[in-house]
Design an enzyme around this catalytic site. Structure first.
Site, PDB file in Angstrom:
ATOM      1  NE  ARG A 119      30.717  38.332  45.122  1.00  0.00           N
ATOM      2  CZ  ARG A 119      30.219  37.119  44.872  1.00  0.00           C
ATOM      3  NH1 ARG A 119      28.909  36.938  44.817  1.00  0.00           N
ATOM      4  NH2 ARG A 119      31.013  36.089  44.690  1.00  0.00           N
ATOM      5  CG  HIS A 146      34.578  35.055  40.842  1.00  0.00           C
ATOM      6  ND1 HIS A 146      35.035  35.389  42.100  1.00  0.00           N
ATOM      7  CD2 HIS A 146      33.472  34.276  41.042  1.00  0.00           C
ATOM      8  CE1 HIS A 146      34.243  34.837  43.005  1.00  0.00           C
ATOM      9  NE2 HIS A 146      33.286  34.165  42.392  1.00  0.00           N
ATOM     10  CD  GLN A 149      34.166  29.715  41.534  1.00  0.00           C
ATOM     11  OE1 GLN A 149      33.412  30.232  42.345  1.00  0.00           O
ATOM     12  NE2 GLN A 149      34.386  28.408  41.496  1.00  0.00           N
ATOM     13  CG  ASP A 241      29.075  31.690  35.671  1.00  0.00           C
ATOM     14  OD1 ASP A 241      28.292  31.324  36.586  1.00  0.00           O
ATOM     15  OD2 ASP A 241      29.572  32.833  35.641  1.00  0.00           O
ATOM     16  CB  CYS A 281      31.603  29.230  39.592  1.00  0.00           C
ATOM     17  SG  CYS A 281      30.438  30.343  38.799  1.00  0.00           S
ATOM     18  NE  ARG A 309      35.578  30.637  45.690  1.00  0.00           N
ATOM     19  CZ  ARG A 309      34.604  31.544  45.530  1.00  0.00           C
ATOM     20  NH1 ARG A 309      33.458  31.183  44.959  1.00  0.00           N
ATOM     21  NH2 ARG A 309      34.768  32.806  45.887  1.00  0.00           N
TER      22      ARG A 309
END
Ligand code: CP
Ligand code: NVA
Length: 330
Positions: A119, A146, A149, A241, A281, A309
């Site tokens: 990340r 991402h 996700q 988001d 998310c 996830r």
């Protein structure tokens, strides 16, 4: 965000995942379909309490330059459930923070680990890791995208709507990393995506350009508008988001101001289909990008998203590590 050149995976083929999972743009529709099917099976196995441990003796490293709750915990737990173990590498405690190069670190870690989740900030950094590591590298979020996700979100939408093709997904708010991956995911799976965002916070132009090429093959449609009401019209899914993504804290005042008309609230939701799903998310900021009424209301599927996830990333781990499992069972 600056336009990016079209990305092609060195390793992707029409069925499998290739060596790394860096962006949905580099995946084939077939590979996405296989992952979805496998994730559904893994979820059913977990529900039955059945053991499935093909990754015994394997170790997943996680190298995170930004905070995380879901990505870290779901990858670590998933790896454990698959029979392997995980190792969280805090940037402060490894020599990378004292100037050791990504090239050297990646080469060394490849001698210990079996896969690495990264990340980070600029997307080129995760590409560097992948280039220098001989083990699979998974993008656990960059400023650009991402993918884990959005792949997990496909699973949630498919579960709830019974299909992906033709489903209208409206995304309102900042045209950020999550929006970019949702656009790529929609383009690969034949969905209709409409993004409602301010003109200077549009999704990445390179992502849009490639997604439009993919859409021409899959029947997907892609719309970007500065009118949130246009984006959500008759939508099956309404997604938002955070307005201030990690690394953008200095722009907070500006972002809160320009994104205010794009809040996902009960009034905006009325423009979508009555059974539209509300997705986020997480982490969420109630009263900013979404109201508590929408986030915690009956149409919300945020906890399914978070749970999925786990199942999707387990599918990704098994698929990426499959070629390496021989002789690794402990
Ligand atoms: N959605 C998501 O990636 O959450 P984390 O930042 O907690 O990992
Ligand atoms: N766009 C958000 C997603 C967090 C999971 C960020 O990058 O901070």
């Amino acid at each position: 965000m600056a336009a990016r050149p079209r990305q092609e995976s060195r390793h992707s083929n029409s069925q499998g995942l290739g060596k790394d999972l860096l962006a949905i743009s580099a995946m084939s529709p077939q590979a996405i379909a296989l992952l979805l099917e496998f994730a559904r099976k893994l979820k059913a196995l977990r529900r039955r309490g059945a053991r499935y441990q093909p990754l015994g003796g394997m170790t997943l490293g996680l190298l995170f330059e930004k905070p995380s709750t879901r990505t870290r915990v779901s990858f670590e737990t998933g790896m454990h459930q698959l029979g392997g173990q995980s190792l969280f590498l805090s940037l402060d405690n490894i020599q990378l923070s004292r100037g050791e190069t990504i090239a050297d670190t990646a080469a060394v870690l490849s001698r210990y680990l079996d896969a690495l989740v990264v990340r980070t900030f600029d997307h080129t950094i995760v590409e560097d890791w992948a280039r220098h590591a001989t083990i699979p590298v998974i993008n656990g979020l960059t400023d650009l995208c991402h993918p884990c996700q959005a792949l997990s979100d496909l699973l949630t939408i498919q579960e709830r709507k019974g299909r992906l093709k033709g489903v209208k997904l409206a995304y309102v708010g900042d045209g950020n990393n999550v929006a970019n991956s949702l656009i790529e995911a929609a383009a690969k799976t034949g969905m209709a995506i409409s993004v409602g965002c301010p003109g200077d916070h549009r999704p990445d132009q390179g992502v849009l350009d490639q997604a439009r090429e993919d859409a021409a093959r899959t029947g997907a449609t892609i719309e970007v508008t500065d009118q949130p009401q246009v984006a959500v019209k008759d939508a099956d899914v309404v997604y938002t988001d955070v307005w201030v993504s990690m690394g953008h804290e200095r722009e907070q005042d500006h972002l809160l101001k320009v994104l205010a008309p794009y809040q996902l609230n009960e009034r905006l939701l009325k423009g979508a289909k009555p059974d539209a799903l509300v997705m986020h998310c997480l982490p969420a900021h109630r009263g900013q990008e979404i109201t508590a009424g929408a986030l915690d209301g009956p149409q919300s599927v945020i906890l399914d998203q978070a749970e999925n996830r786990l199942h999707m990333q387990k599918a990704i781990l098994v698929e990426l590590l499959k070629p390496r499992t021989k002789g690794k069972r402990s």
